[in-house]
Design a protein around this motif. Sequence first.
Motif, mmCIF file in Angstrom:
data_model
loop_
_atom_site.group_PDB
_atom_site.id
_atom_site.type_symbol
_atom_site.label_atom_id
_atom_site.label_comp_id
_atom_site.label_asym_id
_atom_site.label_seq_id
_atom_site.Cartn_x
_atom_site.Cartn_y
_atom_site.Cartn_z
ATOM 1 N N PRO A 1 4.900 17.674 32.529
ATOM 2 C CA PRO A 1 5.615 16.949 33.586
ATOM 3 C C PRO A 1 7.088 17.341 33.627
ATOM 4 N N THR A 2 7.400 18.364 34.392
ATOM 5 C CA THR A 2 8.731 18.976 34.380
ATOM 6 C C THR A 2 9.717 18.304 35.327
ATOM 7 N N ASN A 3 9.216 17.502 36.254
ATOM 8 C CA ASN A 3 10.098 16.980 37.302
ATOM 9 C C ASN A 3 10.716 15.639 36.886
ATOM 10 N N PRO A 4 12.049 15.516 36.930
ATOM 11 C CA PRO A 4 12.682 14.263 36.507
ATOM 12 C C PRO A 4 12.570 13.140 37.533
ATOM 13 N N ALA B 1 14.580 24.093 40.973
ATOM 14 C CA ALA B 1 15.510 24.835 40.123
ATOM 15 C C ALA B 1 14.776 25.338 38.884
ATOM 16 N N LEU B 2 15.240 26.460 38.360
ATOM 17 C CA LEU B 2 14.720 26.992 37.097
ATOM 18 C C LEU B 2 15.587 26.435 35.978
ATOM 19 N N THR B 3 14.986 25.652 35.076
ATOM 20 C CA THR B 3 15.750 24.973 34.044
ATOM 21 C C THR B 3 15.134 25.217 32.668
ATOM 22 N N THR B 4 15.915 24.884 31.631
ATOM 23 C CA THR B 4 15.460 25.076 30.247
ATOM 24 C C THR B 4 15.708 23.850 29.380
ATOM 25 N N GLY B 5 16.133 22.741 29.970
ATOM 26 C CA GLY B 5 16.492 21.570 29.179
ATOM 27 C C GLY B 5 15.279 20.806 28.687
ATOM 28 N N GLY B 6 15.554 19.713 27.966
ATOM 29 C CA GLY B 6 14.485 18.859 27.462
ATOM 30 C C GLY B 6 14.001 19.292 26.092
ATOM 31 N N GLY B 7 12.847 18.775 25.745
ATOM 32 C CA GLY B 7 12.298 19.027 24.414
ATOM 33 C C GLY B 7 11.513 20.319 24.344
ATOM 34 N N THR B 8 10.576 20.364 23.408
ATOM 35 C CA THR B 8 9.759 21.557 23.237
ATOM 36 C C THR B 8 8.388 21.336 23.867
ATOM 37 N N SER B 9 7.655 22.411 24.032
ATOM 38 C CA SER B 9 6.284 22.339 24.539
ATOM 39 C C SER B 9 5.519 23.521 23.958
ATOM 40 N N PHE C 1 5.193 23.724 35.106
ATOM 41 C CA PHE C 1 5.390 22.865 36.262
ATOM 42 C C PHE C 1 4.239 21.875 36.333
ATOM 43 N N GLY C 2 4.602 20.589 36.431
ATOM 44 C CA GLY C 2 3.584 19.540 36.516
ATOM 45 C C GLY C 2 4.100 18.367 37.325
ATOM 46 N N LEU C 3 3.739 17.175 36.913
ATOM 47 C CA LEU C 3 4.069 15.961 37.649
ATOM 48 C C LEU C 3 5.462 15.442 37.290
ATOM 49 N N VAL C 4 5.835 14.324 37.871
ATOM 50 C CA VAL C 4 7.094 13.648 37.534
ATOM 51 C C VAL C 4 6.910 12.940 36.193
ATOM 52 N N GLY C 5 7.861 13.143 35.293
ATOM 53 C CA GLY C 5 7.710 12.616 33.941
ATOM 54 C C GLY C 5 8.469 11.335 33.664
ATOM 55 N N ALA C 6 8.852 10.598 34.690
ATOM 56 C CA ALA C 6 9.709 9.419 34.491
ATOM 57 C C ALA C 6 9.085 8.375 33.581
ATOM 58 N N THR C 7 7.748 8.226 33.590
ATOM 59 C CA THR C 7 7.103 7.174 32.794
ATOM 60 C C THR C 7 6.313 7.716 31.608
#
Length: 390
Positions: free
Chosen positions: A171-174, A329-337, A351-357
């Motif tokens: 879930p890459t989308n904030p 946007a092409l980003t690299t932030g956040g944790g690991t996967s 690329f996946g869903l919104v990860g807000a929850t």
Amino acid sequence: MSSDVIAPLSNPLPIAQALIQRPSITPKDEGALGVVQTALEAMGFVCRRYPFGEVDNLYARLGNAEPCFLFAGHTDVVPPGTEADWQQPPFAAHAEDGMLWGRGAADMKGAIAAMIASVHRFLDEAGTPDGSIAFLITGDEEGPAINGTKAVLKALEAEGETFSHCLVGEPTNPNALGDTIKSGRRGSLNCRLTVTGRQGHVAYPERAENPIPRLMGLLERLNARVLDEGAPHFQPSNLEITSVDVGNPTTNVIPAEASARFNIRFNIRHTGDELTHWIEDEVAKTALGFNGQVKADIHVTGEAFLTPAGDFTTLLQDAIEAETGRRPALTTGGGTSDARFIQAYCPVAEFGLVGATMHQVDERVPVSDIETLTKIYTRILTRYFTDTPA
């Protein structure tokens, strides 16, 4: 493995619900991989299980030719916490008012359902591709990540399997579907420092060897270093002290041992080996003149990597923009996967869903987002096998 095929496979919602209803808390599977395997076999995929330790994993492939497009993801989930705190039961997969509720809805059973449905739609529209489609689905992404993707990739490499490009469904989308693609990730290093001295009475310090000042001095030097000011496409690397422990319940005893933990998230200006050597050098300096022992237990859990902008990332951006109206946007932030393991085998993006929850009580996603993600993945497959990126 379940013997029932969820029909129609072109609809991602019942697939997502079947996955959520399997309480696959790491490392338990509870039939989640069976849902994926049954669906893929119904479309002609050849499936193989790769169990390592307590973890089960699934690899599936349709075709043997190149190029090979690999979907990757995980069916394991984090614990739901106190189930009474949820508005809907975490493993009921309740769909109401346009929302799908449940542990794993966002991270990332909804995306796996979209992958499966997209392949069915693609095959229905375009027929067998001039190349191959593969799935690598693990049950160990949320855990230690030792017996999952990393182990399966080594086994597949030994068997001669190769991949051309990979898309991970994290879930890459904030905020909204179409915000961001993860085109790289920072590396991660965990360290536990242990300083062992000699216990004694605080009134007679000459008879003891206090480990705390040594540990504090070591932490101060490590924390004071500015690792870098950032790198192209990456934020600055950071060291974060996460724990300092002595466990001394008394006021008049110098303790025998003190320990601390820290994590470093590092960009492509560093490697795990380079940072390990730096820590070991600082540990050696700390031990000089100390009548005790200073140890560092260091584990690099992933190296920093970047998939450069190019044909592959442009293909993904074009497909996402066509369905959402947003150019990610092409980003690299956040944790690991698990992309940190895949990047050694082929270009990879996420690329996946919104990860807000995700990982929260009341994890949920809009049903419409799962449908849109399915359309995005279908468009990616169509474009990929029409004009394969370099």
